[in-house]
Each structure stands twice: as structure tokens, then as C-alpha cells.
Motif scaffolding. Structure first.
Motif, PDB file in Angstrom:
ATOM      1  N   GLY A   9       0.790  -1.034  -0.333  1.00  0.00           N
ATOM      2  CA  GLY A   9       0.334   0.248   0.021  1.00  0.00           C
ATOM      3  C   GLY A   9       0.573   0.849   0.131  1.00  0.00           C
ATOM      4  O   GLY A   9       1.556   1.084  -1.571  1.00  0.00           O
ATOM      5  N   ILE A  10       0.583   2.443   1.245  1.00  0.00           N
ATOM      6  CA  ILE A  10       1.742   3.087   1.811  1.00  0.00           C
ATOM      7  C   ILE A  10       2.797   2.793   2.477  1.00  0.00           C
ATOM      8  O   ILE A  10       2.436   2.934   4.117  1.00  0.00           O
ATOM      9  N   THR A  11       4.117   3.114   2.042  1.00  0.00           N
ATOM     10  CA  THR A  11       5.330   2.784   2.696  1.00  0.00           C
ATOM     11  C   THR A  11       6.030   4.142   3.019  1.00  0.00           C
ATOM     12  O   THR A  11       6.168   4.466   1.581  1.00  0.00           O
ATOM     13  N   PRO A  12       5.999   4.192   4.238  1.00  0.00           N
ATOM     14  CA  PRO A  12       6.976   5.375   4.178  1.00  0.00           C
ATOM     15  C   PRO A  12       8.734   5.628   4.129  1.00  0.00           C
ATOM     16  O   PRO A  12       9.499   4.010   4.238  1.00  0.00           O
ATOM     17  N   VAL A  13       9.472   6.584   3.817  1.00  0.00           N
ATOM     18  CA  VAL A  13      11.145   6.547   3.566  1.00  0.00           C
ATOM     19  C   VAL A  13      11.045   7.560   4.339  1.00  0.00           C
ATOM     20  O   VAL A  13      10.950   8.434   4.802  1.00  0.00           O
ATOM     21  N   ALA A  14      11.912   6.817   5.661  1.00  0.00           N
ATOM     22  CA  ALA A  14      12.941   7.668   6.259  1.00  0.00           C
ATOM     23  C   ALA A  14      14.249   8.093   5.944  1.00  0.00           C
ATOM     24  O   ALA A  14      14.547   9.130   6.575  1.00  0.00           O
ATOM     25  N   MET A  15      14.529   7.557   4.847  1.00  0.00           N
ATOM     26  CA  MET A  15      16.574   8.069   4.550  1.00  0.00           C
ATOM     27  C   MET A  15      16.101   7.310   2.945  1.00  0.00           C
ATOM     28  O   MET A  15      16.522   6.339   2.255  1.00  0.00           O
ATOM     29  N   ILE A  16      17.015   8.614   2.430  1.00  0.00           N
ATOM     30  CA  ILE A  16      18.170   8.452   0.723  1.00  0.00           C
ATOM     31  C   ILE A  16      19.226   8.689   0.756  1.00  0.00           C
ATOM     32  O   ILE A  16      19.969   9.923   0.821  1.00  0.00           O
ATOM     33  N   ASP A  17      19.798   7.670   0.194  1.00  0.00           N
ATOM     34  CA  ASP A  17      21.226   7.894   0.292  1.00  0.00           C
ATOM     35  C   ASP A  17      22.407   8.412   1.643  1.00  0.00           C
ATOM     36  O   ASP A  17      23.035   9.419   1.616  1.00  0.00           O
ATOM     37  N   GLY A  18      21.569   7.834   2.925  1.00  0.00           N
ATOM     38  CA  GLY A  18      22.388   7.921   3.850  1.00  0.00           C
ATOM     39  C   GLY A  18      21.891   9.293   4.769  1.00  0.00           C
ATOM     40  O   GLY A  18      22.400   9.816   6.050  1.00  0.00           O
ATOM     41  N   ARG A  19      21.107  10.329   3.831  1.00  0.00           N
ATOM     42  CA  ARG A  19      20.509  11.199   4.083  1.00  0.00           C
ATOM     43  C   ARG A  19      19.002  11.030   5.172  1.00  0.00           C
ATOM     44  O   ARG A  19      18.256  10.557   4.224  1.00  0.00           O
ATOM     45  N   PRO A  20      18.324  11.674   6.103  1.00  0.00           N
ATOM     46  CA  PRO A  20      17.892  11.226   6.658  1.00  0.00           C
ATOM     47  C   PRO A  20      16.320  12.124   5.970  1.00  0.00           C
ATOM     48  O   PRO A  20      16.671  13.188   5.333  1.00  0.00           O
ATOM     49  N   ILE A  21      15.514  11.818   5.303  1.00  0.00           N
ATOM     50  CA  ILE A  21      14.274  13.062   4.943  1.00  0.00           C
ATOM     51  C   ILE A  21      13.306  13.243   6.234  1.00  0.00           C
ATOM     52  O   ILE A  21      12.573  12.708   6.817  1.00  0.00           O
ATOM     53  N   GLY A  22      13.434  15.012   6.483  1.00  0.00           N
ATOM     54  CA  GLY A  22      12.863  15.633   7.028  1.00  0.00           C
ATOM     55  C   GLY A  22      13.166  15.051   8.072  1.00  0.00           C
ATOM     56  O   GLY A  22      14.584  15.333   8.280  1.00  0.00           O
ATOM     57  N   ASP A  23      12.532  14.463   9.377  1.00  0.00           N
ATOM     58  CA  ASP A  23      13.761  14.198  10.891  1.00  0.00           C
ATOM     59  C   ASP A  23      13.941  12.522  10.907  1.00  0.00           C
ATOM     60  O   ASP A  23      14.260  12.702  12.254  1.00  0.00           O
ATOM     61  N   GLY A  24      13.604  12.015   9.530  1.00  0.00           N
ATOM     62  CA  GLY A  24      14.415  11.038   9.479  1.00  0.00           C
ATOM     63  C   GLY A  24      12.772   9.834   9.843  1.00  0.00           C
ATOM     64  O   GLY A  24      13.282   8.882   9.756  1.00  0.00           O
TER      65      GLY A  24
END
Length: 304
Positions: A270-285
Motif C-alpha cells: 500500500g503506502i510505505t513511508p521512506v525515512a532515509m535516502i542515500d544516507g540522508r534523513p528525509i525530513g526528521d528521518g
């Protein structure tokens, strides 16, 4: 690492009931460890076929008309004769589900290849029988831990193809380029690969479609080089229906890195959150409020 314990967007909760679920092969049923197709089948020899991932929720096959439209469009594009009407194919899916007494919480892999060949080569004129139809229905729920902590993505060096190379709107059995991208991600400690298009803009992930939030605006790719995702379309629709802006546009990794939130969509998860991309936190991770909101809207849709 076992599939059900991994952090992949395709990971799931192991269910012992699946050991006794029987597999549909061309109208017959077989135990899980006895279901087979020939080594001369076009699907095995070449990946020559199309497939769909379906979900059964509360006795209802989600978006079944859209799934049938997609698989028949793909079959027509490669001149594969399924040998059944859309309704006839849906009836076979229900035959499999009823045979196994399944009513809820089921993920179905519907696979159709060009069929048995007289020799292993590319030429479709060497097919000696009709299409091979396999239906694997499993009790399968997405890994709930992913909703809590979010995925880690890595940008792959392998690009999503353009329609002149390979049209991703075709749900083909051949997935080798995406498997290569996923292997890159796994080797770098990530869960899934983020993939760019031929111009360097963000396209999709190796098995899911990709979204970011910038404020309340939801961004996703133009759809030219990403999967023709039914869950993707539903996410776009429900966010617009809720009164918010959705932009289907080219955007870059720089814009992804500065996004407030990100998530991926797919039939199983369904909809799965992403926390980090290329070692960088997205938003507050961590999974954010907007992703939780669109997931709530999606859960309301599938429970109708």
C-alpha cells in the motif's frame, strides 16, 4: 536473511497457513512444493509473459477491473493470447481463492506466459500450446515495522528505461534490470533502490512508485518511465480528493533530499513511508504526519 524478515518494501509477515495453500496451474491445483511449469515454457526460457499482483480484502478483489485492463493491455502489446476473456480470467482467480477457502488478507500473484515451446528460443512461432496461467494466492500482510520506521533507499546507477527501450507500462515477467538495482541497494545497506530516468530526474523505485511531500503538495514523476501503478493512481486520486495539490512533474534528487516526507506505493505494501535516502534523513528521518494521513485515506478506501 529470509524474505519475510527483511526490511524490503516487499517484506511480509510469515503465515503458516500458506504451507497448505494449493497453487493453480492451468486449471489444476497442486501442493506448494509440487506446482511446476516446463523448462520449455516461454516464461522460464525468456521471461516472456505478463503478471499482476492482486489483493483480496474482506471478500473483495481490490481494483480488479483496473488490474484486468492492465494485464490485457500488456498481453495485447506483445501479442500474447491469454485464451480467456477478462471475466473468464477473474473467474479463475476466484476459483483458486474458493478452492483454498480464502476470504481476506490475501495477496495473489497472477502470472501468464506465452506457453510451452518446442525449443528454447525467442521466436514466438515455436509455441506449441496455449498460454500458461499460474495463480499463487498467499495469506500475506506487509511488515508492520516498515510503517513505524520507514524504508532506507539508495539511488541506483541503473536507470529506468524509456518506452523506446522497454515500456514500463508493460508488466513483464522480465525484471532483471530492477533486480540489479535492488542488489546495488542491498549491498549498500539499503532496503530498495531509487531509480532515475534517462534525463536524471527521479522515476521510481525498483518495485514500487515513489512520492515526496513538499509542504502539503504531493509530488511524483510524470509517469513516463515509472510503473503503471494502480496504487500510485489511487494515492494521487485520494490526495486530490482530500483537497490537496498533486504535481506529476520532473524533479531532481536535490529536491528529494530537501523534501519534508517521502513514501512508496505498491499492491502489497500500500503506502510505505521512506525515512532515509542515500544516507540522508528525509525530513526528521521518521514517518511523518502527511504520510500517515494519506495512508489513513488509503486504508479507508480498501476497507469500503
Amino acid at each position: 536473511m529470509t524474505p519475510q524478515s527483511s526490511a524490503s518494501s516487499q517484506s511480509y509477515v510469515k503465515d503458516p497457513r500458506n504451507e497448505s495453500v494449493e497453487i493453480y496451474v492451468n486449471g489444476q491445483f497442486y501442493k506448494r512444493d509440487e506446482a511446476k511449469v516446463s523448462i520449455f515454457d516461454a516464461g522460464f526460457v525468456l521471461g516472456d509473459g505478463v503478471w499482476e499482483g492482486l489483493r483480496l480484502v474482506n471478500g473483495k478483489l481490490l481494483a480488479i477491473d483496473e488490474h484486468m485492463d492492465r494485464i490485457f493491455e500488456g498481453a495485447r502489446s506483445i501479442q500474447l493470447d491469454i485464451g480467456l476473456s477478462k471475466q473468464g480470467l477473474v473467474d479463475e482467480v476466484w476459483k483458486c481463492l474458493r478452492h483454498n477457502g480464502m476470504e481476506d488478507g490475501v495477496h495473489i500473484r497472477l502470472m501468464i506466459s506465452r506457453g510451452l515451446k518446442s525449443t528454447p528460443n525467442q521466436d514466438p512461432r515455436f509455441v506449441v500450446a496455449g498460454a500458461t496461467i499460474v495463480i499463487v494466492a498467499e495469506y500475506k500482510q506487509p511488515n508492520p515495522e516498515l510503517k513505524k520506521k520507514g524504508l532506507k533507499l539508495m539511488t541506483s546507477t541503473i536507470r529506468c528505461s524509456t518506452p523506446d527501450v522497454f515500456d514500463l507500462r508493460l508488466n513483464s515477467h522480465s525484471r532483471l534490470n530492477f533486480i540489479q538495482a535492488l542488489i546495488q541497494a542491498i549491498n549498500m545497506g539499503a532496503d530498495e533502490a531509487l531509480m532515475l530516468d534517462d534525463r536524471g530526474f527521479v522515476a521510481s523505485c525498483n518495485s514500487t512508485n515513489f512520492f515526496i511531500f513538499r509542504g502539503d503538495e504531493l509530488w511524483t514523476s510524470e509517469g513516463l518511465t515509472c510503473f503503471n501503478g494502480i496504487t500510485r493512481k489511487k494515492a494521487i486520486h485520494i490526495w486530490r480528493e482530500a483537497g490537496f495539490t498533486v504535481r506529476e512533474k520532473p524533479f531532481t534528487l536535490a529536491e528529494v533530499y530537501s523534501a519534508d516526507e517521502a513514501f512508496v506505493t505498491g499492491t502489497l505494501g500500500g503506502i510505505t513511508p521512506v525515512a532515509m535516502i542515500d544516507g540522508r534523513p528525509i525530513g526528521d528521518g521518521k514517518p511523518g504526519a502527511r504520510t500517515a494521513r494519506i495512508n489513513q485515506l488509503y486504508q479507508e478506501y480498501i476497507s469500503q
